[in-house]
Design an enzyme around this catalytic site. Structure first.
Site, short mmCIF file in Angstrom:
data_model
loop_
_atom_site.label_atom_id
_atom_site.label_comp_id
_atom_site.label_asym_id
_atom_site.label_seq_id
_atom_site.Cartn_x
_atom_site.Cartn_y
_atom_site.Cartn_z
N TYR A 54 0.78 -1.15 0.02
CA TYR A 54 -0.11 0.18 -0.03
C TYR A 54 0.88 1.26 0.04
O TYR A 54 1.55 1.51 0.98
CB TYR A 54 -0.89 0.04 1.21
CG TYR A 54 -2.10 -1.00 1.27
CD1 TYR A 54 -2.23 -1.93 -0.03
CD2 TYR A 54 -2.86 -1.30 2.31
CE1 TYR A 54 -3.18 -3.01 0.02
CE2 TYR A 54 -3.71 -2.47 2.44
CZ TYR A 54 -3.93 -3.06 1.29
OH TYR A 54 -4.90 -4.07 1.21
N GLN A 177 -8.74 -13.31 3.42
CA GLN A 177 -9.28 -12.05 3.07
C GLN A 177 -9.59 -11.93 1.80
O GLN A 177 -8.70 -11.38 0.86
CB GLN A 177 -8.16 -10.92 3.76
CG GLN A 177 -8.48 -9.58 3.64
CD GLN A 177 -7.67 -8.62 3.89
OE1 GLN A 177 -7.16 -7.56 3.25
NE2 GLN A 177 -7.22 -8.75 5.05
N SER A 206 -13.46 -4.30 1.28
CA SER A 206 -14.36 -3.41 0.35
C SER A 206 -15.89 -3.91 0.84
O SER A 206 -16.82 -4.15 -0.15
CB SER A 206 -14.06 -3.61 -1.00
OG SER A 206 -12.88 -2.93 -1.40
N PRO A 207 -16.30 -3.86 2.02
CA PRO A 207 -17.73 -4.38 2.44
C PRO A 207 -18.52 -3.25 1.86
O PRO A 207 -19.72 -3.56 2.11
CB PRO A 207 -17.35 -4.61 3.94
CG PRO A 207 -16.49 -3.59 4.32
CD PRO A 207 -15.48 -3.70 3.09
N LEU A 208 -18.18 -2.24 1.83
CA LEU A 208 -19.02 -1.14 1.32
C LEU A 208 -18.87 -0.91 -0.06
O LEU A 208 -19.38 0.20 -0.53
CB LEU A 208 -18.70 0.08 1.92
CG LEU A 208 -19.09 0.07 3.79
CD1 LEU A 208 -18.48 1.37 4.40
CD2 LEU A 208 -20.43 -0.04 3.93
N GLY A 283 -12.55 0.77 4.74
CA GLY A 283 -11.82 2.11 4.80
C GLY A 283 -12.54 3.03 5.20
O GLY A 283 -13.88 3.27 5.32
N GLN A 289 -16.76 8.94 9.11
CA GLN A 289 -16.95 7.56 8.39
C GLN A 289 -16.84 6.49 9.61
O GLN A 289 -17.90 5.48 9.65
CB GLN A 289 -16.31 7.19 7.31
CG GLN A 289 -16.64 8.47 6.19
CD GLN A 289 -15.67 8.32 4.94
OE1 GLN A 289 -14.84 7.47 5.00
NE2 GLN A 289 -15.85 9.03 3.98
P1 NDP Z 1 -14.80 -0.06 1.86
O1 NDP Z 1 -15.83 -0.79 0.76
O2 NDP Z 1 -15.13 0.20 3.11
O3 NDP Z 1 -14.77 1.37 1.25
C1 NDP Z 1 -13.99 2.57 1.86
C2 NDP Z 1 -14.29 3.94 1.26
O4 NDP Z 1 -15.73 4.04 1.38
C3 NDP Z 1 -13.64 4.84 2.35
O5 NDP Z 1 -12.52 5.21 1.79
C4 NDP Z 1 -14.64 6.21 1.91
O6 NDP Z 1 -14.35 6.56 0.63
C5 NDP Z 1 -16.15 5.53 1.59
N1 NDP Z 1 -16.65 5.34 2.91
C6 NDP Z 1 -16.49 4.64 4.19
N2 NDP Z 1 -17.52 4.63 5.05
C7 NDP Z 1 -18.20 5.82 4.71
C8 NDP Z 1 -19.27 6.15 5.21
N3 NDP Z 1 -20.00 5.92 6.58
N4 NDP Z 1 -20.12 7.30 4.50
C9 NDP Z 1 -19.49 7.57 3.37
N5 NDP Z 1 -18.44 7.03 2.60
C10 NDP Z 1 -17.78 5.83 3.48
O7 NDP Z 1 -13.37 -0.59 1.76
P2 NDP Z 1 -12.11 -0.34 1.08
O8 NDP Z 1 -12.10 -0.56 -0.24
O9 NDP Z 1 -11.41 0.91 1.66
O10 NDP Z 1 -11.12 -1.78 1.40
C11 NDP Z 1 -11.34 -1.84 3.07
C12 NDP Z 1 -9.71 -2.34 3.38
O11 NDP Z 1 -9.59 -3.79 2.93
C13 NDP Z 1 -8.40 -1.62 2.84
O12 NDP Z 1 -8.14 -0.63 3.33
C14 NDP Z 1 -7.54 -2.73 2.76
O13 NDP Z 1 -6.78 -2.83 4.20
C15 NDP Z 1 -8.17 -4.17 2.68
N6 NDP Z 1 -8.12 -4.45 1.15
C16 NDP Z 1 -7.50 -5.57 0.86
C17 NDP Z 1 -7.57 -6.30 -0.40
C18 NDP Z 1 -6.85 -7.36 -0.51
O14 NDP Z 1 -6.57 -7.65 -1.68
N7 NDP Z 1 -6.44 -8.16 0.51
C19 NDP Z 1 -7.93 -5.34 -1.60
C20 NDP Z 1 -8.71 -3.92 -1.11
C21 NDP Z 1 -8.66 -3.56 0.11
P3 NDP Z 1 -14.23 8.16 0.39
O15 NDP Z 1 -12.76 8.49 -0.05
O16 NDP Z 1 -14.84 8.15 -0.91
O17 NDP Z 1 -14.61 8.99 1.61
#
Ligand code: NDP
Length: 314
Positions: A54, A177, A206-208, A283, A289
């Site tokens: 990252y 994961q 990426s649960p959201l 994230g 958030q």
């Molecule tokens: P999410 O689906 O939770 O998306 C996160 C993004 O959604 C945030 O950065 C933010 O974006 C937005 N968000 C989150 N909460 C809110 C809210 N309450 N209201 C409005 N917008 C919100 O997960 P990620 O895609 O970030 O993935 C999570 C984690 O998973 C990563 O950080 C990483 O550690 C891991 N990961 C692992 C991978 C793997 O290959 N193992 C691949 C990808 C991720 P904004 O910038 O728009 O505010």
């Protein structure tokens, strides 16, 4: 915050965990990253995720720095190895050499003596599985890693790794994961059943759906300023930002409203209906958030609500 056992282990992790992909050390400035991590800790999140790749180590530095003020035994820290960290032929993959060197580099960047979970970030077809498992097992025996995980391995690869570890008396994988959300459900078919069989828990990324399941993106409108989809490099949100998904989101918003909860809360509570999921790994670019997302912990959706959501997702 409620806590769940990670697979069959004795380790307890918060139902909501916080990651650092793209955000920390990336498009979210350090002050907001640290404030989000602090908010998470204050609200009972005890599980923080990062990876060497990252921002080529920058995320680990930001996360490690933010966590320094907390007692090391009070949180669970995970990082990963696999993706290229340099241009050399040995700067990638799951060879013994790369695993050992990257584990040491991660510990330095995180400024800690050990990580709780070390993930193989993908499967490496160019390294014998036994070489990888033995290197990981050595890290466990050295006390540098406490638990072993994999990310985005198929059900078949997971099965092979479990059988090989048992045969050779090596430490077993206890966590996987994968990506999982209302909009990406491939793990339900094989990965979850195989994991259940072997006592492996899921920590889902990426649960959201990278923000699609928060309702902030709307059909025919530009992405809100500062959001992930407003960043040139990430605007398609991994293919999740489609018109069909935005239609689903509008219907899901109605379900959330009928339950007096927000859409992100509904989306995360839906994930947590799966017993094999130990934690939904979100994230966050701002502390607010985090505050919103932790509300999902402890919410139980009725069978009727789950069936209504199923109709929408079909
Ligand atoms: P999410 O689906 O939770 O998306 C996160 C993004 O959604 C945030 O950065 C933010 O974006 C937005 N968000 C989150 N909460 C809110 C809210 N309450 N209201 C409005 N917008 C919100 O997960 P990620 O895609 O970030 O993935 C999570 C984690 O998973 C990563 O950080 C990483 O550690 C891991 N990961 C692992 C991978 C793997 O290959 N193992 C691949 C990808 C991720 P904004 O910038 O728009 O505010």
């Amino acid at each position: 915050m409620e806590y769940r056992r990670l697979g069959n282990t004795g380790l307890k992790v918060s139902e909501i965990s916080l990651g650092s992909w793209l955000t920390y050390g990336g498009y979210v400035e350090e002050q907001n990253a640290t404030a989000s991590i602090d908010k998470a800790y204050d609200l009972g999140i005890n599980f923080f995720d990062t990876a060497n790749v990252y921002m080529r180590g920058e995320a680990e530095i930001v996360v490690g720095k933010a966590l320094q003020k907390y007692q090391r035994d009070s949180y669970v820290l995970a990082t990963k190895v696999f993706w290229p960290m340099g241009d050399g032929p040995n700067d990638r993959g799951l060879s013994r050499k790369h695993i050992m060197e990257q584990c040491h580099a991660s510990l330095k960047r995180l400024n800690t003596d050990y990580v709780d979970i070390y993930y193989c970030h993908r499967f490496d077809k160019e390294t014998p599985l036994e070489e990888t498992l033995r290197a990981m097992d050595d890290l466990v025996r050295q006390g540098k890693v406490l638990y072993l995980g994999v990310s985005e391995w198929t059900a078949e690869q997971i099965t092979e790794a479990v059988h090989l570890a048992d045969k050779k008396l090596l430490d077993r994988i206890v966590v996987n994961q994968p990506q999982y959300s209302m909009l990406q459900r491939y793990i339900e078919k094989e990965v979850i059943p195989v994991s259940e069989k072997h006592g492996i828990g899921q920590v889902v990324w990426s649960p959201l759906a990278q923000g699609v399941l928060t309702g902030k993106y709307k059909k025919g409108e530009a992405a809100p300023a500062g959001s992930r989809a407003a960043q040139e490099n990430f605007k398609a949100l991994g293919g999740l930002l489609t018109e069909a998904n935005l239609d689903r989101v509008e219907l899901l918003k109605e379900v959330a409203a009928d339950h007096n909860i927000s859409l992100p809360t509904l989306a995360l509570a839906w994930i947590l209906r799966q017993k094999n999921v130990a934690s939904a790994l979100v994230g966050a670019s701002r502390p607010e958030q985090v505050e919103e997302n932790v509300k999902a912990s402890g919410i139980k959706l009725s069978d009727e609500t789950i069936a209504r959501i199923e109709e929408i997702l079909k």
